[in-house]
Structure formats: C-alpha cells, structure tokens
Design an enzyme around this catalytic site. Structure first.
Site, PDB file in Angstrom:
ATOM      1  N   LYS A   1      19.036  41.439  39.040  1.00  0.00           N
ATOM      2  CA  LYS A   1      18.178  40.344  39.508  1.00  0.00           C
ATOM      3  C   LYS A   1      17.145  40.766  40.569  1.00  0.00           C
ATOM      4  O   LYS A   1      16.098  41.273  40.214  1.00  0.00           O
ATOM      5  CB  LYS A   1      19.050  39.191  39.993  1.00  0.00           C
ATOM      6  CG  LYS A   1      19.700  38.446  38.787  1.00  0.00           C
ATOM      7  CD  LYS A   1      20.117  37.069  39.167  1.00  0.00           C
ATOM      8  CE  LYS A   1      20.808  36.309  38.061  1.00  0.00           C
ATOM      9  NZ  LYS A   1      19.899  35.632  37.145  1.00  0.00           N
TER      10      LYS A   1
ATOM     11  N   ASP B   1      30.941  41.481  40.919  1.00  0.00           N
ATOM     12  CA  ASP B   1      29.638  41.277  40.275  1.00  0.00           C
ATOM     13  C   ASP B   1      28.740  40.572  41.289  1.00  0.00           C
ATOM     14  O   ASP B   1      28.907  39.390  41.582  1.00  0.00           O
ATOM     15  CB  ASP B   1      29.837  40.422  39.014  1.00  0.00           C
ATOM     16  CG  ASP B   1      28.534  40.071  38.310  1.00  0.00           C
ATOM     17  OD1 ASP B   1      27.459  40.204  38.937  1.00  0.00           O
ATOM     18  OD2 ASP B   1      28.592  39.651  37.134  1.00  0.00           O
TER      19      ASP B   1
ATOM     20  N   PHE C   1      30.638  34.262  35.174  1.00  0.00           N
ATOM     21  CA  PHE C   1      29.534  34.622  34.273  1.00  0.00           C
ATOM     22  C   PHE C   1      29.167  36.078  34.523  1.00  0.00           C
ATOM     23  O   PHE C   1      28.904  36.471  35.655  1.00  0.00           O
ATOM     24  CB  PHE C   1      28.309  33.730  34.499  1.00  0.00           C
ATOM     25  CG  PHE C   1      27.210  34.011  33.514  1.00  0.00           C
ATOM     26  CD1 PHE C   1      27.205  33.416  32.259  1.00  0.00           C
ATOM     27  CD2 PHE C   1      26.187  34.916  33.809  1.00  0.00           C
ATOM     28  CE1 PHE C   1      26.213  33.697  31.325  1.00  0.00           C
ATOM     29  CE2 PHE C   1      25.188  35.207  32.883  1.00  0.00           C
ATOM     30  CZ  PHE C   1      25.200  34.583  31.639  1.00  0.00           C
TER      31      PHE C   1
HETATM   32  N1  PLP Z   1      26.251  38.484  36.382  1.00  0.00           N
HETATM   33  C1  PLP Z   1      25.916  37.382  37.083  1.00  0.00           C
HETATM   34  C2  PLP Z   1      26.763  36.972  38.249  1.00  0.00           C
HETATM   35  C3  PLP Z   1      24.788  36.641  36.738  1.00  0.00           C
HETATM   36  O1  PLP Z   1      24.467  35.551  37.435  1.00  0.00           O
HETATM   37  C4  PLP Z   1      24.004  37.082  35.649  1.00  0.00           C
HETATM   38  C5  PLP Z   1      22.813  36.309  35.217  1.00  0.00           C
HETATM   39  O2  PLP Z   1      22.636  35.168  35.536  1.00  0.00           O
HETATM   40  C6  PLP Z   1      24.392  38.221  34.938  1.00  0.00           C
HETATM   41  C7  PLP Z   1      25.513  38.904  35.345  1.00  0.00           C
HETATM   42  C8  PLP Z   1      23.604  38.711  33.757  1.00  0.00           C
HETATM   43  O3  PLP Z   1      22.431  39.302  34.177  1.00  0.00           O
HETATM   44  P1  PLP Z   1      21.249  39.599  33.124  1.00  0.00           P
HETATM   45  O4  PLP Z   1      20.736  38.287  32.650  1.00  0.00           O
HETATM   46  O5  PLP Z   1      20.251  40.395  33.929  1.00  0.00           O
HETATM   47  O6  PLP Z   1      21.843  40.416  32.028  1.00  0.00           O
END
Ligand code: PLP
Length: 393
Positions: free
Chosen positions: A243, A214, A128
């Site tokens: 986050k 990520d 994700f």
């Molecule tokens: N990358 C990861 C691993 C995530 O868990 C999330 C959100 O849950 C995101 C990216 C996306 O972040 P945002 O909701 O701040 O765009």
C-alpha cells in the site's frame, strides 16, 4: 459504448484527473476531499512534490534492470526498512497479496525444513490478506472463497482477538505459523484488546510457531507508530507491507528475522519487477519524507483529535454502535447497512469507504491539515446524522 474492462468493481460515477495533497480534482474540475487515500496508499497525499521529483528523475535514469543484478536502491531501501522495524532481511514484490504469498511460502518451507509434512498456518476470522488463491484462503471470509474452490490446503481459522482459541490448538504439531493483521482493516477496523498481540507473540514463542503480522494496511505510520505491532512492544518473525510504501507506485515487501531469512534459497522464489529501481526510489523517498515530517506522530495526534471530534459530534446519536480508531485508521460502526453513505458523501465531494456493510472507514492521507481533518469530521457527522434519521423515519 460498453466497457472493455472486466466487471470486478462496482465503480462510482466519477473519474479523477489530478490531485494535490488531500484533494482530488475530477474531469469536470470539481474538487473532492479525500478521506480514503486510495485505501491507505497515498499517505503523503496526491502529487507529493518529493515523490514526483524522485520518480521522474529515476525514470530518466533507469526504471528497471532485473533481480539478476545487484540493485543499490533496493539494498538501501531494505536497510532502511530493517532499521525502522527491527527485521533482518527483505524480499520485494509488487502488492500486498504477493508479499503475503512470500510470507506463506517462508512459513511452509520453514515447516518442511523442520520435518512437518503438511504445514498449517492459523489465520483469523474476518481477516483479509489478498485475492490470490493462497491469500484468499488465508482470508477468513467464506463468502468470497466458495466460487474459487478447490482452494489450497494448509490454513485453519480461529476467531480474532481470542487468545484461548489459539491456545486450544497447542497440541497440533502441523501448525507452523499464526498470521494476522495488527488491526483488521477490511474486516471493519477491528482493534484487538490491548495486550492481545503480546499474548499471541508469547504463545507463538512457546510453541515454536512463526508470528506473521500483515501490516499492508496498518504499516508505515498509519496507526501512529511506524508499524502497528510496535504499540505492543513485540518483534514478530515476519511482517508484510505494501500500500503506502510507494505512495501509489506498486511495491510490496516481506520482512523476516534472521532465523527465517535463510529459508528461501536461490531458485525458490522470485519476482520480475519486485523492488526495481523506480519502485525502490519511490519507496525510499516516501520513507525519508515520513521520517523528516514525523508522520507517525502526526498520525497519532490528528487521529486522536478526529476521534474526539467524531465522539463529541455523534455523542448519544441512536444508530451509531461504535466509534473507534488508532492513528489515522478510523471506523464508525452503524447499526444499519450504510453502503449508500459512500454515494451521499461523493455528492458532497467527500471520499469515504464503507467496509463490512456497516462500518464507515476513514484512511485519510497522513499529511492532511488540521483544518481538512476537521472538515472531514463535520461533513461526515452531518451525513451520518441525516442517514440515521432517514433510516429511522
Ligand atoms: N493485506 C491487507 C491487510 C490488506 O488490507 C490488503 C488490501 O486491502 C491486502 C493484504 C492485499 O493487498 P493488495 O491489494 O495490494 O494485493
């Protein structure tokens, strides 16, 4: 009265008015124990005094100027993040998806600069990376993608935790990068085998691919290290954060090593709000607090004791497929779909999450007390026992 908000969320029937550490209070005055922290955002808990003081003080001085001018707070934050992570340069955005968009742009331009006409980024099934078009495409979940076709080209997916699947792509000269989570969060708290990241890093080195980790969910002490890649003693080429960086004040970051730092040049990328004085001050305060309270160690210790508690209290219970976690990122995988557990927990005034339909996910604030951590384990294991016996009867 019908809502004026687009219905992109199925919201739970509760609204919170205030918070204090790991506790939230709803509009009726009821108190809830928060085992989710706004999905790994409020790592310092709610209404943290140092963050509240820094944000209010900064608001009285200067909230925003522009990336057209120098920003000492942003510079200080970038230096601090580089010191902790081993990276060389940072670009600031406002969210995880945007930080990943930056990473994707860096990888593509890096490819073009080396003569790759149509650069491809390899991402993982079950991963994700966000909800923008490119990050949705990077996200390995076909169900969510169909409605938004046509999607951008340039992504292929392989199974996570499978080095051979990556190795099989070695001859493809259009590949410029591999992008993955150190632990898949939304995908169900999937922890790869020990050594996986190290092997992926070695493979990337061998083939001249950039490794993008990520750490939007796993970063900043969550898994018991400052960054989850540090469990494997590697240095990726790019890392993304968001986050918990601002403990709720929106800020994202894309960190790069020297070799890729010059890839984006003036005019190729930008952000109006990214790293503005308010967000940078909040993030600096978050990091100072995490460092002074050694929250990496706290997450490792408390996470281990919660994991022990979950194992011992759920030992031998039919219907529980797996219990896993690293630091304060914990998952309990059940055999049945268990979304209803979220509402059952809410009725007991406990906030949890279920991801991938059958994985209960816990991401409590890192400042949580031993007592509250134990309370989460007891409340949750009671709920799971009831759920499993109900599902089986
Ligand atoms: N990358 C990861 C691993 C995530 O868990 C999330 C959100 O849950 C995101 C990216 C996306 O972040 P945002 O909701 O701040 O765009």
């Amino acid at each position: 009265m019908s809502s004026a908000i687009m219905e992109t969320y199925k919201r739970l029937p509760v609204a919170f008015e205030s918070g204090d550490g790991a506790w939230l209070t709803d509009t009726q005055g009821n108190h809830y124990l928060d085992a989710l922290a706004g999905i790994a955002v409020c790592s310092l808990g709610h209404a943290h005094p140092a963050v509240a003081a820094a944000v209010s003080d900064q608001a009285t001085r200067l909230i925003h100027t522009s990336n057209l001018y120098e920003m000492p707070l942003q510079e200080q934050l970038a230096q601090t993040l580089c010191r902790l992570s081993g990276f060389d340069r940072v670009f600031f955005n406002n969210s995880g998806a945007e930080a990943n968009e930056t990473a994707i742009k860096v990888c593509r331009k890096y490819g073009h600069d080396r003569g790759v006409e149509k650069p491809v980024i390899v991402t993982m099934d079950g991963g994700f990376h966000g909800r923008t078009l490119a990050t949705l495409t990077a996200t390995g979940n076909g169900k969510q993608q169909e409605a938004f076709a046509p999607l951008p080209e340039g992504f292929i997916h392989v199974p996570y935790n499978d080095v051979a699947a990556l190795e099989a792509l070695a001859a493809d000269t259009s590949i410029v990068a591999v992008m993955l989570e150190a632990i898949q969060g939304e995908g169900g708290v999937i922890i790869p085998a020990k050594g996986y990241l190290k092997q992926v890093a070695a493979l990337c080195d061998r083939h001249g691919w950039l490794l993008v980790v990520d750490e939007v969910q796993t970063g900043l002490c969550r898994t018991g290290r400052w960054f989850a890649f540090q469990h494997e003693d590697i240095q990726p080429d790019i890392m993304t954060l968001a986050k918990s960086l601002g403990n709720g004040v929106p800020i994202g970051a894309c960190l790069v090593m020297k070799e890729t730092a010059a890839t984006l040049t003036p005019g190729t990328h930008g952000s109006t709000f990214g790293g503005n004085p308010l967000a940078a001050r909040a993030a600096l305060t978050v990091i100072e607090t995490m460092e002074s309270q050694k929250l990496d160690q706290q997450a490792a210790q408390l996470g281990a004791s919660m994991l022990d508690g979950l194992h011992s209290q759920l030992a031998g219970l039919g219907g529980v497929r797996d219990i896993r976690g690293k630091g304060l990122m914990l998952g309990i995988e059940l055999e049945e779909e268990c979304r209803e557990l979220v509402e059952a927990a809410l009725q007991q005034r406990l906030l949890i999450n279920v991801t991938r339909d059958n994985v209960v996910r816990l991401l409590p604030p890192l400042i949580i007390s031993d007592e509250d951590a134990g309370r989460i384990v007891t409340m949750l294991t009671d709920l799971i026992r009831d759920f499993v016996s109900g599902a089986r009867s």
